[in-house]
Design a protein around this motif. Structure first.
Motif, PDB file in Angstrom:
ATOM      1  N   PHE A 105       0.820  -1.217   0.000  1.00 15.32           N
ATOM      2  CA  PHE A 105       0.000   0.000   0.000  1.00 15.32           C
ATOM      3  C   PHE A 105       0.854   1.267   0.000  1.00 15.32           C
ATOM      4  CE2 PHE A 105      -3.171  -3.057   1.492  1.00 15.32           C
ATOM      5  CZ  PHE A 105      -4.256  -2.685   0.694  1.00 15.32           C
ATOM      6  N   ASN A 106       2.135   1.134  -0.269  1.00 16.31           N
ATOM      7  CA  ASN A 106       3.011   2.312  -0.331  1.00 16.31           C
ATOM      8  C   ASN A 106       3.267   2.701  -1.773  1.00 16.31           C
ATOM      9  OD1 ASN A 106       3.918   2.968   2.459  1.00 16.31           O
ATOM     10  ND2 ASN A 106       4.437   0.789   2.392  1.00 16.31           N
ATOM     11  N   VAL A 107       3.215   4.016  -2.030  1.00 19.95           N
ATOM     12  CA  VAL A 107       3.666   4.529  -3.319  1.00 19.95           C
ATOM     13  C   VAL A 107       5.033   5.157  -3.074  1.00 19.95           C
ATOM     14  CG1 VAL A 107       2.472   6.782  -3.029  1.00 19.95           C
ATOM     15  CG2 VAL A 107       3.120   5.983  -5.314  1.00 19.95           C
ATOM     16  N   GLN A 108       5.959   4.851  -3.978  1.00 20.36           N
ATOM     17  CA  GLN A 108       7.319   5.375  -3.853  1.00 20.36           C
ATOM     18  C   GLN A 108       7.542   6.446  -4.916  1.00 20.36           C
ATOM     19  OE1 GLN A 108      10.800   2.852  -4.801  1.00 20.36           O
ATOM     20  NE2 GLN A 108      11.546   3.480  -2.794  1.00 20.36           N
ATOM     21  N   CYS A 109       7.963   7.605  -4.471  1.00 17.12           N
ATOM     22  CA  CYS A 109       8.229   8.716  -5.380  1.00 17.12           C
ATOM     23  C   CYS A 109       9.362   8.345  -6.346  1.00 17.12           C
ATOM     24  CB  CYS A 109       8.611   9.950  -4.564  1.00 17.12           C
ATOM     25  SG  CYS A 109       9.023  11.374  -5.582  1.00 17.12           S
ATOM     26  N   PRO A 110       9.180   8.666  -7.643  1.00 20.04           N
ATOM     27  CA  PRO A 110      10.219   8.291  -8.616  1.00 20.04           C
ATOM     28  C   PRO A 110      11.493   9.130  -8.497  1.00 20.04           C
ATOM     29  CG  PRO A 110       8.495   9.553  -9.693  1.00 20.04           C
ATOM     30  CD  PRO A 110       8.030   9.310  -8.287  1.00 20.04           C
ATOM     31  N   TRP A 111      11.438  10.247  -7.785  1.00 20.44           N
ATOM     32  CA  TRP A 111      12.613  11.118  -7.759  1.00 20.44           C
ATOM     33  C   TRP A 111      13.607  10.782  -6.649  1.00 20.44           C
ATOM     34  CZ3 TRP A 111      10.506  16.684  -9.069  1.00 20.44           C
ATOM     35  CH2 TRP A 111      10.152  16.699 -10.422  1.00 20.44           C
ATOM     36  N   HIS A 112      13.176  10.772  -5.405  1.00 24.60           N
ATOM     37  CA  HIS A 112      14.128  10.521  -4.309  1.00 24.60           C
ATOM     38  C   HIS A 112      13.668   9.399  -3.392  1.00 24.60           C
ATOM     39  CE1 HIS A 112      14.316  15.026  -5.140  1.00 24.60           C
ATOM     40  NE2 HIS A 112      15.399  14.527  -5.701  1.00 24.60           N
TER      41      HIS A 112
END
Ligand code: FES
Length: 155
Positions: A105-112
């Motif tokens: 259920f976690n979204v990981q930011c593509p930048w950092h």
């Protein structure tokens, strides 16, 4: 040898981890493939207006849509067969979360690589320190709708 090690380390930090990448500290323009929706002509329900999101019913697991509703840009994502809506831009330096990756259920930011729980918006891994804004999602007449606060600017 020292030069090689420090070059590798610097490259890893900047390109791999995104540390000190200054170009990301500005809000990015809303991408062209964003759905532009409005609360106009939709009845308020208390302090919320539920806006149907075209195409949300067809989302596959871990697939996203990006929508702008009266100025609020958000990600609509399906995770574990539930649809969630949360602010599009990462609270760290405005990375586009609709382009992120999902881990449970976690979204990981593509930048950092900050992570947020899509159910609550809580930061689960930094560098971000501020939680995401989330939006209620309900199905009305077979359409997936996102609840936006009535205080949002109507267009
Ligand atoms: S913009 Fe830095 S973690 Fe998202």
């Amino acid at each position: 040898m020292l030069l090689c090690v420090s070059s590798y380390l610097g490259g890893s930090l900047v390109y791999g981890e995104g540390i000190a990448v200054g170009r990301h500290n500005q809000r990015t323009p809303t991408p062209e493939d964003t759905l532009h929706l409005s609360t106009a002509n939709i009845a308020e329900e208390g302090d919320v207006i539920f806006v149907p999101v075209p195409g949300a019913e067809q989302l596959s697991n871990e697939e996203t849509l990006r929508a702008q509703i009266d100025g609020q840009v958000m990600t609509i994502a399906k995770v574990d067969n539930c649809v969630f809506a949360f602010q599009e831009f990462c609270t760290h330096r405005f990375g586009p979360l609709s382009e992120g990756t999902f881990h449970g259920f976690n979204v990981q930011c593509p930048w950092h690589k900050s992570c947020f729980d899509v159910r609550t918006g809580k930061v689960t891994s930094g560098p971000a320190k501020v939680d995401l804004k989330t939006f209620r999602v309900e199905t009305r007449d077979g359409k997936i709708c996102v609840g936006v606060p009535c205080t949002a600017e109507k267009s």
